[in-house]
Design a protein around this motif. Sequence first.
Motif, PDB file in Angstrom:
ATOM      1  N   CYS A  29       4.435  -1.805   2.340  1.00  0.00           N
ATOM      2  CA  CYS A  29       5.185  -2.886   1.691  1.00  0.00           C
ATOM      3  C   CYS A  29       5.327  -2.632   0.197  1.00  0.00           C
ATOM      4  O   CYS A  29       6.397  -2.839  -0.374  1.00  0.00           O
ATOM      5  N   ALA A  30       4.262  -2.196  -0.445  1.00  0.00           N
ATOM      6  CA  ALA A  30       4.299  -1.953  -1.883  1.00  0.00           C
ATOM      7  C   ALA A  30       5.200  -0.776  -2.228  1.00  0.00           C
ATOM      8  O   ALA A  30       5.934  -0.820  -3.222  1.00  0.00           O
ATOM      9  N   ILE A  31       5.163   0.260  -1.408  1.00  0.00           N
ATOM     10  CA  ILE A  31       5.981   1.448  -1.675  1.00  0.00           C
ATOM     11  C   ILE A  31       7.467   1.129  -1.577  1.00  0.00           C
ATOM     12  O   ILE A  31       8.273   1.639  -2.348  1.00  0.00           O
ATOM     13  N   THR A  32       7.827   0.272  -0.630  1.00  0.00           N
ATOM     14  CA  THR A  32       9.245  -0.019  -0.422  1.00  0.00           C
ATOM     15  C   THR A  32       9.841  -0.919  -1.497  1.00  0.00           C
ATOM     16  O   THR A  32      11.046  -1.102  -1.542  1.00  0.00           O
ATOM     17  N   ILE A  33       9.031  -1.469  -2.349  1.00  0.00           N
ATOM     18  CA  ILE A  33       9.426  -2.393  -3.418  1.00  0.00           C
ATOM     19  C   ILE A  33       9.989  -3.694  -2.825  1.00  0.00           C
ATOM     20  O   ILE A  33       9.613  -4.763  -3.252  1.00  0.00           O
ATOM     21  N   VAL A  34      10.885  -3.599  -1.854  1.00  0.00           N
ATOM     22  CA  VAL A  34      11.439  -4.791  -1.215  1.00  0.00           C
ATOM     23  C   VAL A  34      10.324  -5.574  -0.516  1.00  0.00           C
ATOM     24  O   VAL A  34      10.382  -6.792  -0.415  1.00  0.00           O
ATOM     25  N   LEU A  36       7.270  -5.991  -1.554  1.00  0.00           N
ATOM     26  CA  LEU A  36       6.226  -6.475  -2.456  1.00  0.00           C
ATOM     27  C   LEU A  36       5.751  -7.907  -2.170  1.00  0.00           C
ATOM     28  O   LEU A  36       4.563  -8.180  -2.281  1.00  0.00           O
ATOM     29  N   ALA A  39       3.082  -7.501   0.411  1.00  0.00           N
ATOM     30  CA  ALA A  39       1.978  -6.584   0.134  1.00  0.00           C
ATOM     31  C   ALA A  39       0.684  -7.326  -0.188  1.00  0.00           C
ATOM     32  O   ALA A  39      -0.386  -6.979   0.320  1.00  0.00           O
TER      33      ALA A  39
END
Length: 136
Positions: A29-34, A36, A39
Amino acid sequence: MISMALNLLWVVLGGLPMALAWWVAALVCAITIVGLPWARSCWVMGLFSLWPFGSEAVNRRDLRGRDDLGTGPLGLIGNVIWFLVAGWWLALGHLSSALACFVTIIGIPFGIQHIKLALIALAPVGMTVVKSKGLD
């Protein structure tokens, strides 16, 4: 004291893999930014999944007596998106872990906890973890 013993048994007998699954979901979740917004929920539920006895997950609306961003209409939309993307596989992991725990009599409390976590995995947005008043 009892909750600490149960938590230690929980970690040793299989609580760690599901906590890691929650944390992998948090990382994705954090990597995808969307992702966040999800996350933080994943991280908190991962901690709860690692050390569940002595705490409980409650709806923030029930706790505070008012709606917030995660308990209103946006929270519902967030939970639907969560369920479609990651909630179902985390719930499935908890359900399979519950079945494995139910094989023995000693595993029954752990299986029940996995079922509770499976329900939380389906819709974690709007939930928070608080200390429970039992078992301590």
